[in-house]
Structures are given as C-alpha cells and as structure tokens.
Design a protein around this motif. Structure first.
Motif, PDB file in Angstrom:
ATOM      1  N   ARG A 117      -1.186   7.763  -5.157  1.00 59.35           N
ATOM      2  CA  ARG A 117      -2.501   7.884  -4.817  1.00 59.35           C
ATOM      3  C   ARG A 117      -3.423   9.362  -5.491  1.00 59.35           C
ATOM      4  NH1 ARG A 117      -4.987   3.441  -2.513  1.00 59.35           N
ATOM      5  NH2 ARG A 117      -3.008   2.673  -1.550  1.00 59.35           N
TER       6      ARG A 117
ATOM      7  N   LEU B  55      -7.100   0.228   0.104  1.00 55.70           N
ATOM      8  CA  LEU B  55      -7.885   1.252   0.209  1.00 55.70           C
ATOM      9  C   LEU B  55      -9.507   0.994   1.216  1.00 55.70           C
ATOM     10  CD1 LEU B  55      -9.308   2.811  -2.161  1.00 55.70           C
ATOM     11  CD2 LEU B  55     -10.702   0.791  -3.560  1.00 55.70           C
TER      12      LEU B  55
ATOM     13  N   HIS C 298      -8.208  11.400  -4.001  1.00 57.83           N
ATOM     14  CA  HIS C 298      -8.488  11.649  -2.579  1.00 57.83           C
ATOM     15  C   HIS C 298      -9.817  10.037  -2.462  1.00 57.83           C
ATOM     16  CE1 HIS C 298      -6.734  15.109  -1.779  1.00 57.83           C
ATOM     17  NE2 HIS C 298      -6.679  14.798  -0.468  1.00 57.83           N
TER      18      HIS C 298
ATOM     19  N   GLU D 159      -5.869   4.177  -7.161  1.00 56.49           N
ATOM     20  CA  GLU D 159      -4.868   5.828  -7.494  1.00 56.49           C
ATOM     21  C   GLU D 159      -5.415   6.637  -6.231  1.00 56.49           C
ATOM     22  OE1 GLU D 159      -3.876   7.430 -10.936  1.00 56.49           O
ATOM     23  OE2 GLU D 159      -1.788   5.867 -11.327  1.00 56.49           O
ATOM     24  N   SER D 160      -6.990   5.771  -5.666  1.00 54.56           N
ATOM     25  CA  SER D 160      -7.861   6.196  -4.820  1.00 54.56           C
ATOM     26  C   SER D 160      -7.168   5.743  -3.687  1.00 54.56           C
ATOM     27  CB  SER D 160      -8.897   6.470  -5.322  1.00 54.56           C
ATOM     28  OG  SER D 160      -9.341   6.492  -6.359  1.00 54.56           O
ATOM     29  N   ARG D 161      -7.972   6.928  -2.366  1.00 59.32           N
ATOM     30  CA  ARG D 161      -7.105   6.513  -0.979  1.00 59.32           C
ATOM     31  C   ARG D 161      -8.494   5.657  -0.731  1.00 59.32           C
ATOM     32  NH1 ARG D 161      -3.218  10.943   0.961  1.00 59.32           N
ATOM     33  NH2 ARG D 161      -1.863  11.464  -0.637  1.00 59.32           N
TER      34      ARG D 161
ATOM     35  N   SER E 266       0.813  -1.196  -0.146  1.00 60.33           N
ATOM     36  CA  SER E 266       0.275  -0.067  -0.142  1.00 60.33           C
ATOM     37  C   SER E 266       1.189   1.290   0.007  1.00 60.33           C
ATOM     38  CB  SER E 266      -0.826   0.054   1.308  1.00 60.33           C
ATOM     39  OG  SER E 266      -0.155   0.126   2.430  1.00 60.33           O
TER      40      SER E 266
END
Length: 143
Positions: free
Chosen positions: A9, A98, A12, A64-66, A4
C-alpha cells in the motif's frame, strides 16, 4: 491472487474523476484538504491518459491504495477511461479489500446507479463502439 495483507500500500487514497468536470475546482480543493491532513493521495495527470486503456501506472496506483474516492460528475460516464478505472477499483474492492467512497458532484446517486440522463446517454453512445458486454460490465460497476 494476493490476500489484502499481502498487497503493498503506497497510497492512502486514489482519486478517480473526470478531469474536465472537476480537476481545477472541486478536486484541487479535495486534494489540498487531504494533503494538509498528511493523507498521501494519488491524482493522475493528463499525461498518463493516452489511448483507451488505463496505463499500468494507474493500475498499480489503484492496487497500491487503501481507499478509492470516486468523484461521479456529469461527464464521468462519457469517458471509457474513467469506466475502466472504475472496473479496476471495483475488482480491487472485491479482491484486496480496497475501501471505496463515492462522491456525487452535481449529479444524483440515482442518475449514476440507474443510468439516467447523462449516464444513460453515455452508455448508449459507448454500446456502438465497445459492444454490449463491455457496457454491461460498466453499468454493473456503476450500480
């Protein structure tokens, strides 16, 4: 597979939703509220939805998102596209940490988890087209 901490990222939040149910009402209000707080949010456009497989652009955006927010609505499960997106989100939850938050828009959580009403009808319809194994993976992701 990347840990991770190795994942880039860019967003958001990634919003997963069935456009016909929520795009011009609930979703637009959610997006504006997130944007006003400075939260960089990925929302797909209809142009990205071609064919039955999710596009590389969407796969990359999920990776690529949190955080992923899944807006479960009455017709969410009727879309193979949404269900494939959900599979990718759950894969990234397991592999890349994620964070996933469900939002239940005019459906009960038990309908989504238990395959009741519109969700059961959708899965029954998908089984003839996509086969039992794929539908089994979708049901697992929904639970």
């Amino acid at each position: 597979m990347a840990a991770s901490s190795d994942v880039k990222r860019n967003y958001h939040v990634f919003l997963s939703f069935r456009g016909t149910d929520v795009r011009h009402g609930f979703l637009s209000h959610l997006y504006v509220a997130l944007d006003q707080k400075g939260i960089y949010t990925f929302v797909d456009s209809e142009e990205l939805r071609k064919g039955e497989e999710i596009s590389p652009t969407l796969v990359r955006a999920i990776e690529e998102s949190r955080i992923a927010i899944i807006v479960f609505s009455e017709n969410y499960a009727s879309s193979p596209w949404c269900l494939e997106e959900l599979l990718k989100i759950m894969e990234c939850k397991e592999q890349n940490n994620l964070m996933v938050f469900p939002v239940f828009y005019k459906v009960e959580p038990r309908e989504v988890r238990g395959g009741r009403e519109s969700y059961k009808r959708a899965m029954d319809n998908h089984e003839s087209k996509f086969g039992k194994e794929k539908v089994k993976r979708w049901k697992k992701a929904l639970s």
